[in-house]
Design a protein around this motif. Structure first.
Motif, PDB file in Angstrom:
ATOM      1  N   VAL A  69       0.940  -1.105  -0.039  1.00 28.01           N
ATOM      2  CA  VAL A  69       0.061  -0.071  -0.029  1.00 28.01           C
ATOM      3  C   VAL A  69       0.974   1.274   0.105  1.00 28.01           C
ATOM      4  CG1 VAL A  69      -1.669   1.303   1.383  1.00 28.01           C
ATOM      5  CG2 VAL A  69      -1.749  -1.157   1.113  1.00 28.01           C
ATOM      6  N   CYS A  70       0.482   2.259  -0.811  1.00 28.41           N
ATOM      7  CA  CYS A  70       1.208   3.431  -0.757  1.00 28.41           C
ATOM      8  C   CYS A  70       0.441   4.422  -0.141  1.00 28.41           C
ATOM      9  CB  CYS A  70       1.503   4.022  -2.318  1.00 28.41           C
ATOM     10  SG  CYS A  70       2.251   5.569  -2.135  1.00 28.41           S
ATOM     11  N   LYS A  71       1.021   5.072   0.928  1.00 27.07           N
ATOM     12  CA  LYS A  71       0.271   6.022   1.650  1.00 27.07           C
ATOM     13  C   LYS A  71       0.899   7.415   1.625  1.00 27.07           C
ATOM     14  CE  LYS A  71      -0.733   2.548   5.535  1.00 27.07           C
ATOM     15  NZ  LYS A  71      -0.347   2.230   7.039  1.00 27.07           N
ATOM     16  N   MET A  72       0.109   8.344   1.326  1.00 25.80           N
ATOM     17  CA  MET A  72       0.477   9.496   0.694  1.00 25.80           C
ATOM     18  C   MET A  72      -0.309  10.890   1.213  1.00 25.80           C
ATOM     19  SD  MET A  72       1.027  10.042  -3.490  1.00 25.80           S
ATOM     20  CE  MET A  72      -0.521  10.454  -3.769  1.00 25.80           C
ATOM     21  N   LEU A  73       0.186  11.878   1.781  1.00 23.68           N
ATOM     22  CA  LEU A  73      -0.281  13.073   1.968  1.00 23.68           C
ATOM     23  C   LEU A  73      -0.661  14.010   0.785  1.00 23.68           C
ATOM     24  CD1 LEU A  73       1.365  14.612   5.218  1.00 23.68           C
ATOM     25  CD2 LEU A  73      -0.862  13.415   5.130  1.00 23.68           C
ATOM     26  N   VAL A  74      -1.913  14.474   0.617  1.00 26.61           N
ATOM     27  CA  VAL A  74      -1.958  15.409  -0.460  1.00 26.61           C
ATOM     28  C   VAL A  74      -2.270  16.972   0.259  1.00 26.61           C
ATOM     29  CG1 VAL A  74      -3.285  15.942  -2.487  1.00 26.61           C
ATOM     30  CG2 VAL A  74      -2.713  13.642  -1.734  1.00 26.61           C
ATOM     31  N   VAL A  75      -1.798  17.925  -0.389  1.00 25.95           N
ATOM     32  CA  VAL A  75      -2.091  19.274   0.008  1.00 25.95           C
ATOM     33  C   VAL A  75      -2.595  20.150  -1.088  1.00 25.95           C
ATOM     34  CG1 VAL A  75      -1.071  21.374   1.412  1.00 25.95           C
ATOM     35  CG2 VAL A  75      -0.400  18.987   2.135  1.00 25.95           C
ATOM     36  N   MET A  76      -3.731  20.664  -1.040  1.00 26.00           N
ATOM     37  CA  MET A  76      -4.272  21.327  -1.943  1.00 26.00           C
ATOM     38  C   MET A  76      -5.112  22.795  -1.590  1.00 26.00           C
ATOM     39  SD  MET A  76      -5.529  18.585  -4.900  1.00 26.00           S
ATOM     40  CE  MET A  76      -7.156  18.948  -4.524  1.00 26.00           C
ATOM     41  N   PRO A  77      -4.950  23.778  -2.382  1.00 23.63           N
ATOM     42  CA  PRO A  77      -5.880  24.763  -2.023  1.00 23.63           C
ATOM     43  C   PRO A  77      -7.286  24.553  -2.292  1.00 23.63           C
ATOM     44  CG  PRO A  77      -4.757  25.477  -4.242  1.00 23.63           C
ATOM     45  CD  PRO A  77      -4.297  24.011  -3.473  1.00 23.63           C
ATOM     46  N   TYR A  78      -7.953  25.369  -1.443  1.00 23.33           N
ATOM     47  CA  TYR A  78      -9.688  24.949  -1.852  1.00 23.33           C
ATOM     48  C   TYR A  78      -9.721  25.355  -3.154  1.00 23.33           C
ATOM     49  CZ  TYR A  78     -10.399  24.852   3.268  1.00 23.33           C
ATOM     50  OH  TYR A  78     -10.240  24.190   4.613  1.00 23.33           O
ATOM     51  N   PRO A  79     -10.775  24.616  -3.621  1.00 20.93           N
ATOM     52  CA  PRO A  79     -11.250  25.003  -5.278  1.00 20.93           C
ATOM     53  C   PRO A  79     -12.038  26.672  -5.119  1.00 20.93           C
ATOM     54  CG  PRO A  79     -12.545  23.198  -4.254  1.00 20.93           C
ATOM     55  CD  PRO A  79     -11.592  23.544  -3.263  1.00 20.93           C
ATOM     56  N   PRO A  80     -11.815  27.300  -6.273  1.00 22.25           N
ATOM     57  CA  PRO A  80     -12.063  28.603  -6.286  1.00 22.25           C
ATOM     58  C   PRO A  80     -13.700  28.685  -6.150  1.00 22.25           C
ATOM     59  CG  PRO A  80     -10.986  28.150  -8.339  1.00 22.25           C
ATOM     60  CD  PRO A  80     -11.083  26.868  -7.672  1.00 22.25           C
ATOM     61  N   GLN A  81     -14.072  29.434  -5.433  1.00 18.46           N
ATOM     62  CA  GLN A  81     -15.690  29.643  -4.919  1.00 18.46           C
ATOM     63  C   GLN A  81     -16.147  30.663  -6.230  1.00 18.46           C
ATOM     64  OE1 GLN A  81     -17.239  28.328  -2.594  1.00 18.46           O
ATOM     65  NE2 GLN A  81     -15.474  27.285  -2.087  1.00 18.46           N
ATOM     66  N   PRO A  82     -17.454  30.261  -6.780  1.00 25.87           N
ATOM     67  CA  PRO A  82     -18.065  31.108  -7.599  1.00 25.87           C
ATOM     68  C   PRO A  82     -18.411  32.302  -7.180  1.00 25.87           C
ATOM     69  CG  PRO A  82     -19.721  29.331  -6.999  1.00 25.87           C
ATOM     70  CD  PRO A  82     -18.134  29.035  -6.334  1.00 25.87           C
ATOM     71  N   ASN A  83     -18.027  33.555  -8.185  1.00 29.95           N
ATOM     72  CA  ASN A  83     -18.341  34.798  -7.783  1.00 29.95           C
ATOM     73  C   ASN A  83     -19.902  34.937  -7.919  1.00 29.95           C
ATOM     74  OD1 ASN A  83     -18.694  37.533  -7.657  1.00 29.95           O
ATOM     75  ND2 ASN A  83     -17.009  37.847  -8.949  1.00 29.95           N
ATOM     76  N   PRO A  84     -20.635  35.259  -6.748  1.00 31.14           N
ATOM     77  CA  PRO A  84     -22.266  35.214  -6.602  1.00 31.14           C
ATOM     78  C   PRO A  84     -22.679  36.642  -7.682  1.00 31.14           C
ATOM     79  CG  PRO A  84     -21.231  35.992  -4.537  1.00 31.14           C
ATOM     80  CD  PRO A  84     -20.221  35.689  -5.503  1.00 31.14           C
ATOM     81  N   GLY A  85     -21.619  37.347  -7.948  1.00 34.87           N
ATOM     82  CA  GLY A  85     -22.241  38.571  -8.804  1.00 34.87           C
ATOM     83  C   GLY A  85     -22.132  38.231 -10.154  1.00 34.87           C
ATOM     84  N   THR A  86     -21.808  37.232 -10.614  1.00 39.33           N
ATOM     85  CA  THR A  86     -21.729  36.633 -12.090  1.00 39.33           C
ATOM     86  C   THR A  86     -22.821  35.704 -12.658  1.00 39.33           C
ATOM     87  OG1 THR A  86     -20.130  35.101 -11.830  1.00 39.33           O
ATOM     88  CG2 THR A  86     -19.356  37.263 -12.300  1.00 39.33           C
TER      89      THR A  86
END
Length: 118
Positions: free
Chosen positions: A101-118
């Protein structure tokens, strides 16, 4: 400080992953990190992900086992405590070609939030 115990980590299904169990260690919760989230992925022999890309960079850290990362036909094997950064929009495939088994940490930014004004 925000502490989350391993028994409290929630599982999640990562898109286009196979033979993988993902646990969210930090992120997407009140009091958690505001810029990124941290996942713990366990890949069975033959497991992997892709080919695909994300619109943001991610970091892989192999804790146990090994993972083959394939980008533009070039293969790189990451072993214990090796890490890599996958830039935004770079198409990658990962494969656990070992019998452990390969055990791995993954670090990612949050997905962009949609702009409510568009």
């Amino acid at each position: 400080m925000h502490v989350k115990r391993f028994p409290d980590a929630q599982s999640y299904e990562a898109p286009n992953h196979f033979g993988c169990c993902g646990l969210r260690l930090q992120g997407f919760e009140d009091g958690g990190p505001t810029n990124q989230w941290v996942g713990f992925s366990q890949f069975l022999p033959g497991g992997g992900a892709g080919p695909d890309s994300t619109p943001f960079e991610k970091v892989y850290v192999v804790l146990e086992g090994e993972m083959t990362v394939i980008i533009d036909g070039a293969e790189t094997v990451l072993g214990r405590m090796d890490s890599c950064t996958i830039p935004a929009n770079e198409i990658r495939r990962i494969e656990n070609r070992a019998n452990h088994v390969c055990k791995m940490l993954v670090v990612m930014p949050y997905p962009p939030q949609p702009n409510p004004g568009t």
